[in-house]
Design a protein around this motif. Sequence first.
Motif, PDB file in Angstrom:
ATOM      1  N   THR A 125       0.811  -1.216   0.000  1.00  0.00           N
ATOM      2  CA  THR A 125       0.000   0.000   0.000  1.00  0.00           C
ATOM      3  C   THR A 125       0.846   1.269   0.000  1.00  0.00           C
ATOM      4  N   GLY A 126       1.903   1.294   0.812  1.00  0.00           N
ATOM      5  CA  GLY A 126       2.769   2.480   0.882  1.00  0.00           C
ATOM      6  C   GLY A 126       3.460   2.752  -0.440  1.00  0.00           C
ATOM      7  N   ARG A 127       3.978   1.697  -1.047  1.00  0.00           N
ATOM      8  CA  ARG A 127       4.671   1.859  -2.328  1.00  0.00           C
ATOM      9  C   ARG A 127       3.688   2.268  -3.412  1.00  0.00           C
ATOM     10  N   ARG A 128       2.517   1.667  -3.392  1.00  0.00           N
ATOM     11  CA  ARG A 128       1.483   2.007  -4.376  1.00  0.00           C
ATOM     12  C   ARG A 128       1.108   3.491  -4.273  1.00  0.00           C
ATOM     13  N   LYS A 129       0.994   3.980  -3.042  1.00  0.00           N
ATOM     14  CA  LYS A 129       0.652   5.392  -2.824  1.00  0.00           C
ATOM     15  C   LYS A 129       1.765   6.302  -3.352  1.00  0.00           C
ATOM     16  N   ALA A 130       3.033   5.933  -3.104  1.00  0.00           N
ATOM     17  CA  ALA A 130       4.164   6.736  -3.590  1.00  0.00           C
ATOM     18  C   ALA A 130       4.194   6.768  -5.116  1.00  0.00           C
ATOM     19  N   LEU A 131       3.950   5.620  -5.735  1.00  0.00           N
ATOM     20  CA  LEU A 131       3.944   5.576  -7.203  1.00  0.00           C
ATOM     21  C   LEU A 131       2.785   6.385  -7.762  1.00  0.00           C
ATOM     22  N   GLN A 132       1.609   6.274  -7.135  1.00  0.00           N
ATOM     23  CA  GLN A 132       0.438   7.029  -7.596  1.00  0.00           C
ATOM     24  C   GLN A 132       0.676   8.527  -7.459  1.00  0.00           C
ATOM     25  N   THR A 133       1.279   8.947  -6.357  1.00  0.00           N
ATOM     26  CA  THR A 133       1.586  10.366  -6.152  1.00  0.00           C
ATOM     27  C   THR A 133       2.505  10.870  -7.253  1.00  0.00           C
ATOM     28  N   HIS A 134       3.531  10.081  -7.571  1.00  0.00           N
ATOM     29  CA  HIS A 134       4.456  10.475  -8.630  1.00  0.00           C
ATOM     30  C   HIS A 134       3.722  10.587  -9.959  1.00  0.00           C
ATOM     31  N   LEU A 135       2.911   9.600 -10.273  1.00  0.00           N
ATOM     32  CA  LEU A 135       2.178   9.627 -11.547  1.00  0.00           C
ATOM     33  C   LEU A 135       1.231  10.827 -11.618  1.00  0.00           C
ATOM     34  N   ASP A 136       0.651  11.198 -10.491  1.00  0.00           N
ATOM     35  CA  ASP A 136      -0.233  12.364 -10.452  1.00  0.00           C
ATOM     36  C   ASP A 136       0.527  13.659 -10.714  1.00  0.00           C
ATOM     37  N   GLU A 137       1.813  13.699 -10.339  1.00  0.00           N
ATOM     38  CA  GLU A 137       2.621  14.920 -10.456  1.00  0.00           C
ATOM     39  C   GLU A 137       3.426  15.008 -11.751  1.00  0.00           C
ATOM     40  N   CYS A 138       3.681  13.889 -12.399  1.00  0.00           N
ATOM     41  CA  CYS A 138       4.660  13.854 -13.486  1.00  0.00           C
ATOM     42  C   CYS A 138       4.005  13.439 -14.807  1.00  0.00           C
ATOM     43  N   HIS A 139       3.810  14.409 -15.680  1.00  0.00           N
ATOM     44  CA  HIS A 139       3.139  14.145 -16.954  1.00  0.00           C
ATOM     45  C   HIS A 139       3.879  13.133 -17.830  1.00  0.00           C
ATOM     46  N   PRO A 140       5.209  13.231 -18.013  1.00  0.00           N
ATOM     47  CA  PRO A 140       5.893  12.230 -18.842  1.00  0.00           C
ATOM     48  C   PRO A 140       5.727  10.800 -18.323  1.00  0.00           C
ATOM     49  N   CYS A 141       5.792  10.621 -17.014  1.00  0.00           N
ATOM     50  CA  CYS A 141       5.609   9.276 -16.452  1.00  0.00           C
ATOM     51  C   CYS A 141       4.165   8.817 -16.598  1.00  0.00           C
ATOM     52  N   LEU A 142       3.227   9.740 -16.388  1.00  0.00           N
ATOM     53  CA  LEU A 142       1.817   9.404 -16.539  1.00  0.00           C
ATOM     54  C   LEU A 142       1.529   8.976 -17.976  1.00  0.00           C
ATOM     55  N   GLU A 143       2.156   9.662 -18.927  1.00  0.00           N
ATOM     56  CA  GLU A 143       1.987   9.313 -20.340  1.00  0.00           C
ATOM     57  C   GLU A 143       2.524   7.903 -20.611  1.00  0.00           C
ATOM     58  N   GLN A 144       3.721   7.617 -20.098  1.00  0.00           N
ATOM     59  CA  GLN A 144       4.316   6.288 -20.263  1.00  0.00           C
ATOM     60  C   GLN A 144       3.466   5.236 -19.560  1.00  0.00           C
ATOM     61  N   PHE A 145       2.983   5.570 -18.369  1.00  0.00           N
ATOM     62  CA  PHE A 145       2.109   4.667 -17.623  1.00  0.00           C
ATOM     63  C   PHE A 145       0.867   4.348 -18.436  1.00  0.00           C
TER      64      PHE A 145
END
Length: 86
Positions: A28-48
Motif C-alpha cells: 500500500t505504501g509503495r502504491r501510494k508513492a507511485l500514484q503520487t508520482h504519476l499524479d505529479e509527473c506528466h511524462p511518467c503518466l503518459e508512459q504509464f
Amino acid sequence: MNCGEPHDTDCSEVLSEVWLFLDQECDTGRRKALQTHLDECHPCLEQFGLEEHLKALLARKCGGDYAPADLKARIRATIVEIRTED
C-alpha cells in the motif's frame, strides 16, 4: 528517464515498477508513492498510460488462453525432479 522535476520517487524507479503497480503487486505504501508520482509527473503518466493500454490489449487478446494440460504436467514433473535432486 527523468523529467527534470524534483520528485520524492525518481522517474526511472516509477517506470521500472509500473507493471507491479498495474498488477497491484506492491504494498500500500509503495502504491501510494507511485500514484503520487504519476499524479505529479506528466511524462511518467503518459508512459504509464501506454503500459496500461498494452496490458489491457494483452488481456483482451491473450486472456482466454490456457496452457495445455500436458505442458503443465511436464513443468510440474520438472519442478519435482529438480527439487528432489537438491
